[in-house]
Design a protein around this motif. Structure first.
Motif, PDB file in Angstrom:
ATOM      1  N   ALA A   1     -14.993 -15.832  -9.180  1.00 17.06           N
ATOM      2  CA  ALA A   1     -14.062 -14.729  -8.942  1.00 17.06           C
ATOM      3  C   ALA A   1     -14.517 -13.512  -9.729  1.00 17.06           C
ATOM      4  O   ALA A   1     -15.301 -13.618 -10.674  1.00 17.06           O
ATOM      5  N   SER A   2     -14.046 -12.392  -9.330  1.00 17.22           N
ATOM      6  CA  SER A   2     -14.328 -11.136 -10.037  1.00 17.22           C
ATOM      7  C   SER A   2     -13.054 -10.321 -10.077  1.00 17.22           C
ATOM      8  O   SER A   2     -12.096 -10.575  -9.329  1.00 17.22           O
ATOM      9  N   LEU A   3     -13.031  -9.333 -10.942  1.00 14.99           N
ATOM     10  CA  LEU A   3     -11.832  -8.509 -11.108  1.00 14.99           C
ATOM     11  C   LEU A   3     -11.956  -7.221 -10.307  1.00 14.99           C
ATOM     12  O   LEU A   3     -13.030  -6.625 -10.211  1.00 14.99           O
ATOM     13  N   PHE A   4     -10.818  -6.796  -9.759  1.00 11.91           N
ATOM     14  CA  PHE A   4     -10.731  -5.550  -9.013  1.00 11.91           C
ATOM     15  C   PHE A   4      -9.598  -4.739  -9.620  1.00 11.91           C
ATOM     16  O   PHE A   4      -8.466  -5.231  -9.750  1.00 11.91           O
ATOM     17  N   THR A   5      -9.861  -3.517  -9.983  1.00 11.60           N
ATOM     18  CA  THR A   5      -8.897  -2.684 -10.721  1.00 11.60           C
ATOM     19  C   THR A   5      -8.428  -1.514  -9.858  1.00 11.60           C
ATOM     20  O   THR A   5      -9.233  -0.855  -9.193  1.00 11.60           O
ATOM     21  N   VAL A   6      -7.126  -1.269  -9.903  1.00  9.31           N
ATOM     22  CA  VAL A   6      -6.517  -0.143  -9.187  1.00  9.31           C
ATOM     23  C   VAL A   6      -5.672   0.659 -10.164  1.00  9.31           C
ATOM     24  O   VAL A   6      -4.757   0.107 -10.800  1.00  9.31           O
ATOM     25  N   ARG A   7      -5.978   1.926 -10.313  1.00  7.69           N
ATOM     26  CA  ARG A   7      -5.114   2.846 -11.068  1.00  7.69           C
ATOM     27  C   ARG A   7      -4.325   3.638 -10.027  1.00  7.69           C
ATOM     28  O   ARG A   7      -4.889   4.331  -9.183  1.00  7.69           O
ATOM     29  N   ARG A   8      -3.031   3.563 -10.135  1.00  4.96           N
ATOM     30  CA  ARG A   8      -2.166   4.078  -9.067  1.00  4.96           C
ATOM     31  C   ARG A   8      -1.043   4.921  -9.665  1.00  4.96           C
ATOM     32  O   ARG A   8      -0.246   4.437 -10.472  1.00  4.96           O
ATOM     33  N   GLU A   9      -0.972   6.181  -9.247  1.00  2.00           N
ATOM     34  CA  GLU A   9       0.113   7.058  -9.678  1.00  2.00           C
ATOM     35  C   GLU A   9       0.872   7.533  -8.443  1.00  2.00           C
ATOM     36  O   GLU A   9       0.309   8.221  -7.586  1.00  2.00           O
ATOM     37  N   LEU A  10       2.128   7.145  -8.357  1.00  2.00           N
ATOM     38  CA  LEU A  10       2.967   7.469  -7.202  1.00  2.00           C
ATOM     39  C   LEU A  10       4.161   8.300  -7.647  1.00  2.00           C
ATOM     40  O   LEU A  10       4.730   8.070  -8.723  1.00  2.00           O
ATOM     41  N   THR A  11       4.552   9.253  -6.799  1.00  2.00           N
ATOM     42  CA  THR A  11       5.752  10.055  -7.037  1.00  2.00           C
ATOM     43  C   THR A  11       6.748   9.774  -5.927  1.00  2.00           C
ATOM     44  O   THR A  11       6.457   9.989  -4.747  1.00  2.00           O
ATOM     45  N   PHE A  12       7.929   9.291  -6.336  1.00  2.00           N
ATOM     46  CA  PHE A  12       9.007   8.977  -5.396  1.00  2.00           C
ATOM     47  C   PHE A  12      10.086  10.043  -5.503  1.00  2.00           C
ATOM     48  O   PHE A  12      10.379  10.538  -6.600  1.00  2.00           O
ATOM     49  N   ARG A  13      10.689  10.354  -4.367  1.00  2.00           N
ATOM     50  CA  ARG A  13      11.820  11.287  -4.354  1.00  2.00           C
ATOM     51  C   ARG A  13      13.011  10.629  -3.650  1.00  2.00           C
ATOM     52  O   ARG A  13      12.841   9.913  -2.673  1.00  2.00           O
ATOM     53  N   PHE A  14      14.203  10.947  -4.186  1.00  2.00           N
ATOM     54  CA  PHE A  14      15.432  10.353  -3.680  1.00  2.00           C
ATOM     55  C   PHE A  14      16.486  11.439  -3.509  1.00  2.00           C
ATOM     56  O   PHE A  14      16.762  12.180  -4.456  1.00  2.00           O
ATOM     57  N   ASP A  15      17.075  11.535  -2.320  1.00  2.00           N
ATOM     58  CA  ASP A  15      18.312  12.298  -2.191  1.00  2.00           C
ATOM     59  C   ASP A  15      19.463  11.297  -2.232  1.00  2.00           C
ATOM     60  O   ASP A  15      19.246  10.079  -2.344  1.00  2.00           O
ATOM     61  N   ARG A  16      20.677  11.781  -2.132  1.00  2.00           N
ATOM     62  CA  ARG A  16      21.816  10.866  -2.273  1.00  2.00           C
ATOM     63  C   ARG A  16      21.890   9.865  -1.127  1.00  2.00           C
ATOM     64  O   ARG A  16      22.365   8.745  -1.298  1.00  2.00           O
ATOM     65  N   GLY A  17      21.411  10.273   0.047  1.00  2.00           N
ATOM     66  CA  GLY A  17      21.369   9.326   1.159  1.00  2.00           C
ATOM     67  C   GLY A  17      20.414   8.186   0.879  1.00  2.00           C
ATOM     68  O   GLY A  17      20.708   7.015   1.166  1.00  2.00           O
ATOM     69  N   ASP A  18      19.247   8.481   0.322  1.00  2.00           N
ATOM     70  CA  ASP A  18      18.285   7.438  -0.029  1.00  2.00           C
ATOM     71  C   ASP A  18      18.875   6.472  -1.046  1.00  2.00           C
ATOM     72  O   ASP A  18      18.675   5.252  -0.958  1.00  2.00           O
ATOM     73  N   LEU A  19      19.591   7.002  -2.026  1.00  2.00           N
ATOM     74  CA  LEU A  19      20.171   6.152  -3.060  1.00  2.00           C
ATOM     75  C   LEU A  19      21.198   5.195  -2.481  1.00  2.00           C
ATOM     76  O   LEU A  19      21.311   4.052  -2.924  1.00  2.00           O
ATOM     77  N   ARG A  20      21.943   5.650  -1.470  1.00  2.00           N
ATOM     78  CA  ARG A  20      22.964   4.786  -0.876  1.00  2.00           C
ATOM     79  C   ARG A  20      22.351   3.633  -0.109  1.00  2.00           C
ATOM     80  O   ARG A  20      22.901   2.532  -0.099  1.00  2.00           O
ATOM     81  N   VAL A  21      21.219   3.862   0.571  1.00  2.00           N
ATOM     82  CA  VAL A  21      20.657   2.836   1.458  1.00  2.00           C
ATOM     83  C   VAL A  21      19.440   2.140   0.862  1.00  2.00           C
ATOM     84  O   VAL A  21      18.754   1.394   1.552  1.00  2.00           O
ATOM     85  N   HIS A  22      19.134   2.398  -0.411  1.00  2.00           N
ATOM     86  CA  HIS A  22      18.024   1.723  -1.097  1.00  2.00           C
ATOM     87  C   HIS A  22      16.693   2.019  -0.400  1.00  2.00           C
ATOM     88  O   HIS A  22      15.929   1.116  -0.055  1.00  2.00           O
ATOM     89  N   GLN A  23      16.417   3.297  -0.203  1.00  2.00           N
ATOM     90  CA  GLN A  23      15.159   3.738   0.392  1.00  2.00           C
ATOM     91  C   GLN A  23      14.619   4.908  -0.422  1.00  2.00           C
ATOM     92  O   GLN A  23      15.317   5.477  -1.263  1.00  2.00           O
TER      93      GLN A  23
END
Length: 355
Positions: free
Chosen positions: A272-294
């Motif tokens: 086996a060998s190692l595979f590395t991922v550096r990941r930076e994500l930006t999420f945005r939520f309005d109040r509708g998203d918060l209500r429906v878990h999206q």
């Protein structure tokens, strides 16, 4: 005094006894008064034929004046209620509708190794001699920070945003079926539906154009090339939440993930060998998203390796496995006259832990 044939009060000018007709002159028995009477006298014929009493009780007449007032009141109430509903939908000072979702902006950079990729059949030994030695296992590496309310969002709403972001990270980077390209459903169901079209187009036609890289949305390996040698992916990073606007919460996730991979179908004894991922994500939520878990995924910056600079990483990762070396030369060529494609960028994978 009057004569012997006249009443004591004398006669009226019309010849009637005094106080006779003048006494009832102010009483007017019009047709409406008669119809409204509660008692009605039977006719002589009715009394003879039916042996009925002299009068009968009439059913209570509808009091037209009162009924009209009640009807008018009901109509006014209905009109006021309908007007209130209409103004609720069409009020000139009502807040504008939900903003359209912004398209995801992606950057995916392959990292090429300087030499042949090291490997071992013992994945624990691989991790122990790598920068990921102290990382946590799986979802435990996506730790939530302390939760505090913001100016316009309650503590429970901030927690909901962080929890949804963590769920997205787990489903998009740890689910074995997602990693193998067998499904995308866990990821898609967490996305704001306004981004569904872009997500689906990325899957159907992946491209390194900054908008349609599948590997910006999720981690996916070429199933014909590699499979997980250890499902306990090592993870370390941070999550932080802040208020981007009075109606928007923003969560930034910055994590490094390390996978143990082996050749597809090679079995447990293969190197086996190692595979590395550096990941930076930006999420945005309005109040509708918060209500429906999206969530709405705004930006994705991904660096992954070991990869060959000649491979396009936008559709899936084609990792270099144990013993393999990068192809000579630099990144794959890019047409500078094509406005829908980004210039290829490739980095170098460092294997030593940071100092």
């Amino acid at each position: 005094m009057g004569g012997p044939g006249e009443p004591p009060e004398g006669t009226t000018p019309e010849g009637a006894p005094g106080g006779g007709e003048d006494e009832y002159r102010s009483v007017v028995f019009d047709e409406s008064f008669v119809r409204a009477a509660r008692l009605q006298e039977f006719s002589a014929q009715e009394r003879i034929s039916d042996h009925a009493p002299a009068v009968r009780r009439r059913p209570a007449a509808l009091r037209r004046g009162l009924s009209r007032q009640v009807l008018l009141l009901v109509l006014l109430i209905a009109f006021a209620f309908s007007t209130a509903i209409y103004m609720g939908f069409r009020h000139p000072y009502q807040k504008p509708g939900a903003r359209p979702a912004q398209p995801l902006r992606t950057t995916v950079i392959p990292l090429a190794p300087r030499s042949a990729v090291p490997g071992s059949a013992d994945t624990e030994a691989l991790y122990a001699h790598s920068p990921a030695a102290g990382f946590r296992y799986g979802a435990e590496g996506f730790t939530l920070p302390g939760v505090r309310r913001t100016a316009h969002f309650a503590e429970s709403q901030v927690l909901s945003a962080l929890t949804t972001a963590k769920d997205y990270l787990v489903d998009s980077a740890l689910d074995p079926e997602v990693l193998a390209g067998a499904t995308v459903r866990p990821v898609r169901t967490l996305l704001d539906p306004r981004q569904s079209a872009q997500f689906d187009r990325s899957l159907a036609h992946p491209a390194a154009d900054g908008r349609h890289a599948v590997t910006g949305w999720l981690i996916r390996f070429d199933p014909a090339r590699a499979e997980l040698a250890d499902r306990r992916v090592r993870v370390r990073g941070t999550l932080r939440a802040a208020e981007a606007a009075s109606d928007t919460l923003e969560v930034v996730a910055d994590h490094t993930l390390v996978y143990a991979l082996r050749p597809t179908g090679s079995g447990a004894g293969a190197k086996a060998s190692l595979f590395t991922v550096r990941r930076e994500l930006t999420f945005r939520f309005d109040r509708g998203d918060l209500r429906v878990h999206q969530t709405e995924l705004a930006t994705a910056s991904v660096q992954a390796g070991p990869l060959s600079c000649a491979e396009d990483p936008s559709g899936r990762f084609v990792p270099l496995l144990a013993g393999q070396s990068p192809a000579p030369g630099g990144p794959a060529g890019t047409n500078p006259y094509a406005t829908d494609a980004a210039t290829a960028v490739c980095g170098t994978l460092a294997t030593a832990p940071p100092r």
